[in-house]
Write a protein that holds these residues in place. Structure first.
Motif, PDB file in Angstrom:
ATOM      1  N   ALA A  83       2.283   5.069  -1.553  1.00 55.00           N
ATOM      2  CA  ALA A  83       1.787   6.353  -1.456  1.00 55.00           C
ATOM      3  C   ALA A  83       1.109   6.468  -3.024  1.00 55.00           C
ATOM      4  CB  ALA A  83       2.746   7.582  -1.457  1.00 55.00           C
ATOM      5  N   LEU A  84       1.651   6.005  -4.128  1.00 52.96           N
ATOM      6  CA  LEU A  84       0.790   5.984  -5.371  1.00 52.96           C
ATOM      7  C   LEU A  84      -0.335   5.364  -5.390  1.00 52.96           C
ATOM      8  CD1 LEU A  84       0.902   7.223  -8.350  1.00 52.96           C
ATOM      9  CD2 LEU A  84       2.174   4.935  -8.898  1.00 52.96           C
ATOM     10  N   ARG A  85      -0.464   4.178  -4.760  1.00 55.37           N
ATOM     11  CA  ARG A  85      -1.626   3.504  -4.792  1.00 55.37           C
ATOM     12  C   ARG A  85      -2.645   3.958  -3.876  1.00 55.37           C
ATOM     13  NH1 ARG A  85      -1.031  -2.903  -4.167  1.00 55.37           N
ATOM     14  NH2 ARG A  85      -0.349  -2.545  -6.199  1.00 55.37           N
ATOM     15  N   LYS A  86      -2.356   4.577  -3.065  1.00 56.22           N
ATOM     16  CA  LYS A  86      -3.459   5.196  -1.963  1.00 56.22           C
ATOM     17  C   LYS A  86      -3.743   6.621  -2.686  1.00 56.22           C
ATOM     18  CE  LYS A  86      -1.299   3.769   2.404  1.00 56.22           C
ATOM     19  NZ  LYS A  86      -0.437   4.261   3.665  1.00 56.22           N
ATOM     20  N   PHE A  87      -2.967   7.287  -3.465  1.00 58.07           N
ATOM     21  CA  PHE A  87      -3.380   8.447  -4.153  1.00 58.07           C
ATOM     22  C   PHE A  87      -4.336   8.089  -5.297  1.00 58.07           C
ATOM     23  CE2 PHE A  87      -2.621  11.368  -7.720  1.00 58.07           C
ATOM     24  CZ  PHE A  87      -2.986  12.566  -7.271  1.00 58.07           C
ATOM     25  N   VAL A  88      -4.294   7.226  -6.012  1.00 56.85           N
ATOM     26  CA  VAL A  88      -4.938   6.717  -7.169  1.00 56.85           C
ATOM     27  C   VAL A  88      -6.256   5.706  -6.655  1.00 56.85           C
ATOM     28  CG1 VAL A  88      -3.491   7.163  -8.895  1.00 56.85           C
ATOM     29  CG2 VAL A  88      -3.884   4.895  -7.985  1.00 56.85           C
ATOM     30  N   ARG A  89      -6.328   5.319  -5.526  1.00 53.78           N
ATOM     31  CA  ARG A  89      -7.498   4.481  -5.184  1.00 53.78           C
ATOM     32  C   ARG A  89      -8.869   4.806  -5.586  1.00 53.78           C
ATOM     33  NH1 ARG A  89      -5.917   2.428  -0.107  1.00 53.78           N
ATOM     34  NH2 ARG A  89      -5.050   0.696  -1.335  1.00 53.78           N
ATOM     35  N   GLU A 126       0.906  -1.326   0.015  1.00 57.06           N
ATOM     36  CA  GLU A 126       0.016   0.057  -0.078  1.00 57.06           C
ATOM     37  C   GLU A 126       0.875   1.315  -0.135  1.00 57.06           C
ATOM     38  OE1 GLU A 126      -3.308   0.063  -0.331  1.00 57.06           O
ATOM     39  OE2 GLU A 126      -3.228  -2.233  -0.466  1.00 57.06           O
ATOM     40  N   ARG A 142      -9.948   7.318  -7.372  1.00 54.40           N
ATOM     41  CA  ARG A 142     -10.203   8.181  -8.581  1.00 54.40           C
ATOM     42  C   ARG A 142     -10.561   7.407  -9.728  1.00 54.40           C
ATOM     43  NH1 ARG A 142      -7.594  13.043  -7.682  1.00 54.40           N
ATOM     44  NH2 ARG A 142      -6.178  13.127  -6.063  1.00 54.40           N
TER      45      ARG A 142
END
Length: 93
Positions: free
Chosen positions: A68-74, A66, A76
């Protein structure tokens, strides 16, 4: 003499986008390699860590998965240009 013909063949302005695309791809591969070697919980580089065997450390694995990029696009929408997509797909009344 052969090197000058090679330079004339490959260092032309038409080839620059190819160099850029290959450079970006190599950069992404290198970044993923460094990420896996440095912070992947399943990769053990040192001898002491390899001797530990299989570890059931689920918290560390969850932290790695998990990122940072995965949390950012989750949450969207999976669109590259949402404003253009909505302009052409949403009817205006």
């Amino acid at each position: 003499m052969a090197s000058s013909t090679t330079l004339k063949r490959w260092l032309r302005p038409e080839v620059y986008p190819l160099f850029a695309a290959v450079g970006v791809a190599v950069g992404i591969c290198g970044m993923q390699l460094v990420r896996n070697i440095c912070i992947n919980p399943e990769v053990r580089v040192t001898k002491e860590n390899r001797a530990a065997g299989v570890l059931d450390n689920f918290a560390e694995g969850e932290k790695y998965a998990e990122h940072a990029l995965r949390k950012f696009v989750r949450n969207r929408a999976p669109e590259i240009m949402p404003s253009i997509n909505s302009f052409f797909t949403d009817p205006k009344y």
